[in-house]
Scaffold this motif. Sequence first.
Motif, short mmCIF file in Angstrom:
data_model
loop_
_atom_site.label_atom_id
_atom_site.label_comp_id
_atom_site.label_asym_id
_atom_site.label_seq_id
_atom_site.Cartn_x
_atom_site.Cartn_y
_atom_site.Cartn_z
N GLU A 89 0.83 -1.20 0.00
CA GLU A 89 0.00 0.00 0.00
C GLU A 89 0.87 1.25 0.00
OE1 GLU A 89 -3.23 2.64 0.24
OE2 GLU A 89 -3.11 0.54 -0.38
N ALA A 90 1.95 1.24 0.77
CA ALA A 90 2.81 2.40 0.87
C ALA A 90 3.50 2.71 -0.46
CB ALA A 90 3.87 2.19 1.96
N LYS A 91 3.70 1.69 -1.28
CA LYS A 91 4.39 1.89 -2.55
C LYS A 91 3.43 2.01 -3.74
CE LYS A 91 8.61 -0.46 -1.05
NZ LYS A 91 9.57 -1.54 -1.29
N ARG A 92 2.16 2.17 -3.42
CA ARG A 92 1.16 2.32 -4.47
C ARG A 92 1.18 3.75 -5.02
NH1 ARG A 92 -4.62 3.47 -4.15
NH2 ARG A 92 -4.32 3.79 -1.91
N TRP A 93 0.99 3.88 -6.33
CA TRP A 93 0.92 5.20 -6.98
C TRP A 93 -0.50 5.45 -7.48
CZ3 TRP A 93 4.85 8.58 -6.70
CH2 TRP A 93 6.12 8.08 -6.39
N LEU A 94 -0.92 6.71 -7.42
CA LEU A 94 -2.25 7.07 -7.89
C LEU A 94 -2.26 8.50 -8.39
CD1 LEU A 94 -3.09 8.85 -5.26
CD2 LEU A 94 -3.86 6.69 -4.36
N LEU A 95 -3.37 8.90 -9.00
CA LEU A 95 -3.50 10.26 -9.51
C LEU A 95 -3.62 11.26 -8.37
CD1 LEU A 95 -5.99 9.73 -12.48
CD2 LEU A 95 -3.56 10.29 -12.64
N PRO A 96 -3.16 12.49 -8.57
CA PRO A 96 -3.21 13.49 -7.51
C PRO A 96 -4.58 14.18 -7.37
CG PRO A 96 -2.22 14.44 -9.45
CD PRO A 96 -2.46 13.00 -9.77
N ILE A 97 -5.52 13.82 -8.23
CA ILE A 97 -6.81 14.50 -8.24
C ILE A 97 -7.83 13.55 -8.87
CG2 ILE A 97 -6.42 15.58 -10.50
CD1 ILE A 97 -7.69 18.14 -9.35
N SER A 98 -9.07 13.63 -8.44
CA SER A 98 -10.07 12.67 -8.91
C SER A 98 -10.90 13.20 -10.08
CB SER A 98 -10.99 12.25 -7.76
OG SER A 98 -11.62 13.40 -7.19
N THR A 99 -11.27 14.48 -10.04
CA THR A 99 -12.08 15.08 -11.11
C THR A 99 -11.27 16.17 -11.78
OG1 THR A 99 -14.10 14.64 -9.85
CG2 THR A 99 -14.26 16.22 -11.65
N TYR A 100 -11.04 16.04 -13.09
CA TYR A 100 -10.13 16.98 -13.75
C TYR A 100 -10.34 16.97 -15.26
CZ TYR A 100 -7.62 12.71 -14.92
OH TYR A 100 -7.30 11.46 -15.39
N ARG A 101 -9.66 17.90 -15.91
CA ARG A 101 -9.56 17.94 -17.38
C ARG A 101 -8.15 18.40 -17.71
NH1 ARG A 101 -10.51 22.25 -20.89
NH2 ARG A 101 -11.29 23.46 -19.11
N ILE A 102 -7.45 17.65 -18.53
CA ILE A 102 -6.08 18.00 -18.90
C ILE A 102 -6.12 19.20 -19.86
CG2 ILE A 102 -3.94 17.24 -20.00
CD1 ILE A 102 -4.50 15.87 -17.36
N THR A 103 -5.43 20.26 -19.48
CA THR A 103 -5.44 21.48 -20.30
C THR A 103 -4.07 21.81 -20.89
OG1 THR A 103 -5.14 22.79 -18.28
CG2 THR A 103 -7.39 22.50 -19.11
N ALA A 104 -3.01 21.20 -20.39
CA ALA A 104 -1.67 21.44 -20.94
C ALA A 104 -0.80 20.23 -20.63
CB ALA A 104 -1.05 22.70 -20.37
N GLY A 105 -0.10 19.74 -21.66
CA GLY A 105 0.77 18.59 -21.47
C GLY A 105 2.22 18.97 -21.29
N PHE A 106 3.03 17.97 -21.03
CA PHE A 106 4.46 18.17 -20.82
C PHE A 106 5.11 18.57 -22.16
CE2 PHE A 106 8.84 16.56 -20.66
CZ PHE A 106 9.28 17.13 -19.47
N GLY A 107 5.94 19.60 -22.13
CA GLY A 107 6.65 20.04 -23.32
C GLY A 107 5.88 21.03 -24.17
N SER A 108 4.68 21.40 -23.75
CA SER A 108 3.90 22.38 -24.52
C SER A 108 4.60 23.73 -24.52
CB SER A 108 2.50 22.53 -23.93
OG SER A 108 1.80 21.29 -23.96
N GLY A 109 4.40 24.49 -25.60
CA GLY A 109 4.97 25.84 -25.67
C GLY A 109 3.89 26.89 -25.53
N GLY A 110 4.30 28.12 -25.21
CA GLY A 110 3.33 29.20 -25.08
C GLY A 110 3.90 30.33 -24.26
N SER A 111 3.18 31.43 -24.25
CA SER A 111 3.65 32.62 -23.54
C SER A 111 3.56 32.48 -22.02
CB SER A 111 2.81 33.83 -23.98
OG SER A 111 1.43 33.61 -23.71
N MET A 112 2.86 31.45 -21.56
CA MET A 112 2.72 31.26 -20.12
C MET A 112 4.00 30.73 -19.48
SD MET A 112 -0.23 32.26 -19.13
CE MET A 112 -0.24 31.49 -17.52
N TRP A 113 4.89 30.14 -20.29
CA TRP A 113 6.09 29.52 -19.73
C TRP A 113 7.33 30.13 -20.36
CZ3 TRP A 113 2.44 26.14 -22.27
CH2 TRP A 113 1.40 25.74 -21.41
N SER A 114 8.37 30.22 -19.58
CA SER A 114 9.62 30.83 -20.06
C SER A 114 10.26 30.00 -21.16
CB SER A 114 10.60 31.00 -18.89
OG SER A 114 10.87 29.74 -18.28
#
Length: 209
Positions: free
Chosen positions: A77-102
């Motif tokens: 149980e201690a080594k179990r992994w899970l999502l950090p949130i239950s209800t969500y919508r993905i709005t930006a992925g890893f490596g995305s570009g844009g003015s919001m990030w340096s």
Amino acid sequence: MPQAAGTTNNDSDGSLGAIPQRPQQTGSGDADALETVAAAGESLTAQTSETAQVAHTRIAEHQRQLAAEAAARAAREAKRWLLPISTYRITAGFGSGGSMWSSTHTGLDFAASTGTEVYSMSSGEIVFAGYDGPYGNKIVIEHWDGTETWYCHLSRFVQRSGEVSPGEVIGQVGSTGNSTGPHLHLEVHPDGGGPVNPRTWLEEQGVSV
């Protein structure tokens, strides 16, 4: 001289004729019986004691087995992994570009309502909880395998220090720092190094996003 009728013949010493005597009991039979009963009692006591000892040993072994199984379950149980949130919508992925990030986006954004609970993804220890510039209110957890997970833009800290378990609430979704709306910005840093794609990393742990 002839004896008169009804008279009793006396021995020469004048005593009555000898009456046959019953042989006296020596008591050896009773003693043997008592010894047999005592031996049977001792044997029964020994058997009862042995049975109780066997039962106690079996109970102790069963308890040790149950404790070992419980410890193994707790470790899994201690080594179990899970999502950090239950209800969500993905709005930006890893490596995305844009003015919001340096440069490019270094995490995964889970859009959710303000106040939505944020969970620890596995067991570990909170090593940072505070305001961190563009990340806003941020919590960093160092997990059991050395992986660091970052939970950013929180509206509220539920926990600021100490050990946490998988699924334990650590904060709430917000829009603090460099953010245009309530969401959780999640970063994953294996061994405390640079960020990797949280979606890919979670899938490697058997967790679907």
